[in-house]
Design an enzyme around this catalytic site. Structure first.
Site: not given
Length: 1171
Positions: A397-399, A561, A790, A820
């Site tokens: 997983d990333k986060t 921005k 995603r 997860d």
């Protein structure tokens, strides 16, 4: 009533549509919907014993030993006492049963903790405190701020304007940015009125329970009217309520039917590859055992027919035996009992002890202890340790796993000047002086910045610096919350936006409040109110956002921005020189893996804006083509912008993540990142972590919107990486063209360079279909790094399952959130990180710790050691038992195939239990080829485990041949030495008992020397166990073979005086020495020649280590990980499209506004003090 906790009867039919009525339990009960209780445990008090024994006897070896026990109870067959089998069998079953009971007890505790959480449920017009497990479909419950959502709920009403609810979905998709849900207007009117809520009797019809987190369809029937329901009105279990005092919801799905639980996947019994190999080998050994018994039975039949028949006066046949063939039949089963030690039951006891011991090493490892939150590493499953030394694929997983889920304003470029670097310092340390923001009473105390030049420029009133921070304080969709004077909390749709607004706040431009029409900012102590005229919202095509405001002085300004590649196309030609300077800074920022945005502004003419604003209103209210018309207007006004500079945000990685990934990559472990985050965010982190880098030949982006597009993109990528893979002669093409091929395992393929692959969720959904999955796995496995963004929790599990299906490799999944769990359960090894997203991942994991960086120590040290130890144990154990058992086989040819044992029966009982158990356990618990520091420094040492080189079918055959050779030596050397031998006084010693003693002494000394050769790391414990076991053997035989023991237990100890009469002869010790040399010398010679002629990877690395040890150790260089890059991070916002429109509508605004005036701000002034 369920019998013993098991439900019998008709199976519940598959649900096609769900129908329920609010506040009507009787109506809803008829459908037998699941309640909100969850169950992950396997047993209860009554079912534990029968179910656990049933599971344990599914193991082939346990069933085999039960069969042996039955044989030993038959007098005509039994050649050994029944207790020699029943005691170790009961011990094995008890040890395994206790371990399973403890594991299941922990699952019960976890279930009870969740099921007994408190919740308020509306019953008969009153709110009643109840437990989660008692909630049923159709109940109305009340949730308050920071509560976990109890079940999947239809939002009815809330404390916020227009019944909005803010939720955090970190445990579902890993994102911490807030999302907005809104109730139907017809239910929003219910508010918090308990009587109205009690009278609410709406009827819901919706889809059956499923795992689609982003989709929900249904209808609400109320007062004869039908209202459409979608995902925006559903609160999912696992979410957390934020910034909302209270809300009421109607339970749609409960317990196992909730979308979170539907995505969790099934808990499967995980077995290691060595376990699976052992089952095969046990079957091979059974066949070998049957062959030996068959040969000996045939021999007995022939011997009894030719010789024994005529000696019945001296050797009468057993009662009931009346023919040679029948005697052979009985002897077959007798030899099954005698030779069963080729698969001793003590093997399985020892394996469990070794695994348990190596699990304790993980629990006790202080280098994997995280002091900040007092979290040690934990081996939650004790049966998978050696699998940690064979990992080929890591799915992460990333986060919260790779990142800390914290954004920090790190650097910026303003009007061609770069800020953020500390002069004269290559790296920021604890001693670096921080910028003092004490002059700003509204500053965020957690904000840290080190470049003092920027705060000085702000204090000196530099116009461009002020305009830069004014833009950051105005151009966003952040919502402020101030419950106490000066205590500001920002709720941002994107963590990036929160970081930018916080930076502006600390540098003196404090975003204080907003209404649909105004934004209040405290600029360098002066409160100003800007009129908010328009928000030009972000979307994935525009990759930018703008606001148009009117200052208190009446100036009209557009602030923008966005991604540099987009905004640079919109700049005024006069910005050419500044563009060049800012581009250099952007390249520097990107080189450090920072997430960049470009900021620009434009002064608007009043007449032009009024005309544009009129056309904007018309487009915004158009019935057709609204999005296209708005997009054209946005393009029109966002032209000829004046460049201000750029921002650089650090998505803070966990400590040591880049180094860990680099080390694991050197160990030839492939890392796939599976995340719910958007593509740009995931790719940015890929570069920050050093997974993706500019030295790669290419990074392929798969983003097709149909099966054909995805297939073409995958094939294009594979054609570039390995053109030969499309030839008819390709091995895999030939294999899969043959439909009769049963094996689906793909061989390893090598690409012509280093590549990366990025695939998004909707493309992955097509790629996981049956006809594309082979193409996906071939293409992805050619790449060094794969990033899937995603993706849903179920897709994570499907990707892991895909690799398990087509690759002969051990997989590991690591994550920290509920999203997860399914991936963790599916992989061979599941790692849970105890992080910010709750404990769901940890509770479902096999191992857990607090930081991603501990993974390299878990694999390269504990995993590798566990694998090596288990392989050494199995090789030695099979060797010593083949050598021990096959002596019986050779002896059968000299004893008339009578099933007489060659050893003393007490030696047979104690051989595996006492004499050889502790030395092999000592080696299996303490052995290490190199210490932990060298294991981490040379990751290549990990490769043999991935290729399963240390114990496989070939190694087993080698052990078998080694055992057969040793058994020949151990039988025939003592036999030859004893043949017609006499003592020094002329008395014969060539008797059965003396031969038995000599053979078993030779055996024990040979296997003790062998384990000394196998031991690479000597400790006092190893020495004690080996020498102690030999001492115990001699002490026992001299005791058991003594006159006293014979006088007390004549039948049990018939070997009277054998030890003292045999072991005092020099010829006996000479034969023992000769046997030892003949057994050991070939092993030493083979190992030496192999290391010299055909060295393995381990041999080469070990040689390097031995050479390095001779030199003084050089410290590992501490380098700051930087990379030069021409690539700039993409637009990194992740907030929902349309949130700007929500702000402008005012539907998410509270009516109160603390600051509505302009002028100088003083926190202590009467006007600004709350009463």
């Amino acid at each position: 009533m369920p019998l013993f906790g098991l439900k019998f009867g008709k199976k519940k039919l598959n649900e096609e549509e769900r129908q329920l009525q609010a506040n009507n339990r009787d109506f809803n009960l008829q459908f037998e919907y699941a309640n909100n209780s969850i169950k992950t445990s396997k047993y209860n008090f009554f079912t534990f014993l029968p179910l656990n024994l049933f599971e344990q006897f599914q193991r082939i070896a346990n069933a085999y030993f039960l069969f042996l026990l039955i044989l030993q109870l038959i007098p005509q067959v039994s050649s050994l006492s029944w207790f020699t089998t029943v005691v170790p069998l009961v011990l094995v079953l008890t040890v395994s049963g206790v371990k399973d009971a403890i594991d299941d007890f922990n699952r019960h505790k976890s279930d009870n903790h969740v099921n007994n959480r408190p919740v308020q449920v509306l019953i008969n017009g009153r709110l009643k405190d109840d437990k989660w497990m008692n909630i049923q479909v159709g109940d109305i419950i009340k949730l308050e701020n920071n509560n976990f959502v109890t079940a999947d709920l239809l939002l009815l009403s809330s404390s916020e304007p227009h019944s909005l609810v803010y939720i955090e979905t970190a445990e579902l998709d890993g994102e911490t940015n807030l999302k907005v849900k809104q109730a139907l207007t017809v239910t929003a009117d219910l508010g918090g009125d308990l009587q109205k809520l009690t009278d609410f009797n709406g009827e819901i019809k919706c889809e059956a329970p499923n795992n689609k987190l982003d989709k929900f369809t249904g209808t609400l029937m109320l007062h004869g009217e039908k209202f459409a329901l979608d995902n925006e009105k559903l609160l999912l279990r696992g979410c957390t309520i934020r910034n909302t005092e209270w809300c009421f919801g109607l339970v749609i799905y409960a317990g196992p039917d909730t979308k979170l639980m539907q995505n969790c996947g099934k808990t499967t019994f995980k077995r290691t590859s060595i376990d699976r190999l052992m089952n095969v080998l046990v079957l091979v050994i059974f066949a070998f055992l049957a062959l030996m018994c068959f040969i000996l039975a045939i021999g007995n039949g022939i011997w009894e027919y030719d010789t024994g028949y005529y000696f019945q006066v001296y050797l009468p046949w057993t009662d009931g035996v009346n023919s040679a063939p029948y005697s052979g039949f009985l002897i077959f089963w007798s030899y099954v009992i005698i030779l069963n030690t080729v698969v001793p039951i003590s093997l399985y006891v020892s394996v469990e002890i070794i695994r348990l011991g190596n699990s304790f090493y993980i629990d006790w490892d202080r280098k994997m202890y995280y002091p900040l939150n007092d979290t040690p590493a934990q081996a939650r499953t004790t049966t998978l340790n050696e699998e940690l030394g064979q990992i080929k694929y890591i799915f992460s997983d990333k986060t919260g796993t790779l990142t800390q889920n914290i954004m920090a304003f790190n650097k910026c470029s303003i009007n061609g000047k770069s800020y953020g670097d500390v002069n004269g310092m290559a790296e920021i340390t604890e001693n670096t002086v921080k910028v003092d923001f004490s002059y700003n009473q509204l500053a965020d105390p957690k904000f840290v910045f080190y470049d003092h030049r920027l705060v000085e420029a702000t204090k000196l009133g530099d116009a461009e610096t002020h305009r830069f921070f004014r833009l950051l304080s105005l151009c966003h969709t952040v919502m402020p919350e101030e419950k106490k004077e000066g205590n500001l909390v920002y709720q941002a749709q994107s963590p990036d936006e929160g970081a930018l607004v916080t930076a502006a706040r600390n540098f003196g431009f404090v975003f204080r409040a907003r209404t649909p029409e105004t934004i209040t900012v405290v600029e360098m102590g002066e409160t100003k109110m800007y009129e908010l005229l328009a928000i030009l919202d972000f979307n994935n095509v525009r990759k930018r956002m703008s606001v148009i405001v009117r200052s208190p002085e009446g100036d009209l300004t557009l602030y923008c921005k966005g991604a540099d590649t987009i905004v640079y196309e919109l700049l005024h030609p006069s910005c050419g020189a500044l563009k060049e300077e800012t581009m250099e800074h952007l390249n520097e920022f990107a080189g450090e893996g920072l997430r960049t945005l470009v900021v620009a502004y434009k002064t608007l003419q009043k007449e032009y804006f009024e005309d544009w604003h009129k056309r904007h209103h018309e487009a915004n209210t158009a019935l057709g083509g609204r999005e296209e018309k708005l997009s054209e207007l946005y393009e029109e006004i966002e032209k000829d912008l004046m460049l201000l500079g750029a921002t650089a945000i650090e998505d803070k990685l966990q400590d040591g993540v880049p180094q860990t990934i680099e080390t694991l990559t050197k160990a030839h472990i492939k890392i796939w990142v599976l995340t719910g985050d958007k593509q740009e965010t995931a790719v940015n982190i890929g570069y920050s972590c050093n997974m993706l880098h500019d030295d790669m030949k290419d990074v392929f982006i798969i983003e097709g919107n149909s099966s054909e597009d995805v297939l073409n993109e995958l094939r294009t990528a594979r054609k570039k990486m390995k053109p030969d893979s499309f030839l008819d002669s390709d091995e895999i093409n030939i294999k899969f063209e043959n439909p009769s091929t049963k094996s689906r395992i793909l061989p390893e393929e090598q690409a012509n360079g280093v590549y990366g692959l990025v695939i998004n969720g909707h493309s992955l959904a097509y790629a996981l279909e049956g006809n594309l999955e082979l193409e996906l796995v071939r293409t992805a496995c050619l790449c060094k790094v794969v990033i899937c963004c995603r993706v849903t929790p179920l897709q994570k599990a499907q990707v892991v399952e895909l690799v398990k299906k087509y690759k002969k490799a051990v997989t590991l999944a690591i994550g920290d959130g509920a999203n997860d769990v399914s991936m963790i359960k599916t992989a061979h090894i599941g790692i849970g990180i105890s992080g910010q997203e709750g404990m769901q991942a940890v509770l479902s994991s096999d191992f857990s710790f607090a930081q991603f960086r501990y993974l390299q120590r878990l694999l390269l040290v504990h995993g590798r050691w566990s694998y090596i130890r288990m392989c050494k144990f199995l090789r030695y154990f099979f060797y010593k038992n083949f050598a021990f058992t096959l002596v019986h086989f050779w002896y059968g040819f000299f004893c008339g195939f009578s099933a007489q044992t060659v050893y003393d029966p007490w030696f047979i009982t104690l051989y595996n239990l006492v004499y050889t158990s502790l030395p092999v356990l000592g080696m299996s618990l303490f052995d290490q080829d190199v210490d932990d520091c060298w294991s981490m420094r040379y990751p290549h040492l990990y490769e043999p485990g991935q290729q399963n080189l240390y114990f496989n079918k070939i190694e087993f055959v080698k052990c078998m041949l080694h055992g057969i050779y040793s058994s020949l030596v151990l039988f025939f050397i003592p036999y030859g030495a004893m043949y017609d031998a006499v003592r020094g006084d002329g008395k014969a010693i060539a008797d059965y008992q003396s031969f038995a003693l000599m053979a078993q002494t030779c055996l024990l000394i040979v296997v003790s020397v062998q384990i000394g050769l196998d031991t690479a790391y000597w400790t006092a414990v190893n020495q004690f166990f080996i020498w102690g076991s030999l001492s115990v053997y001699f002490a026992i035989i001299f005791t058991m073979y003594s006159d006293g023991m014979y006088l007390i237990f004549s039948a049990s100890f018939p070997f009277i005086g054998t030890a003292r009469n045999t072991l005092n002869q020099p010829s006996v010790w000479l034969a023992i020495f000769l046997s030892t040399i003949l057994c050991v010398l070939p092993v030493v010679g083979c190992r030496f020649l192999k290391a010299q002629i055909m060295p393995t990877v381990s041999d080469k690395v070990l040689r390097k280590i031995r050479e390095a040890k001779k030199r003084p150790p050089s410290p590992l260089p501490k380098m700051r990980l930087r990379r030069t890059s021409t690539r700039r991070s993409g637009y990194a916002f992740s907030h929902q499209h349309g949130f700007g429109a929500l702000i402008m509508s005012g539907r998410n605004m509270r009516p109160k506004l603390p600051f509505t005036t302009t002028g100088t701000f003083s926190p202590n002034s009467e006007r600004n003090r709350h009463n």
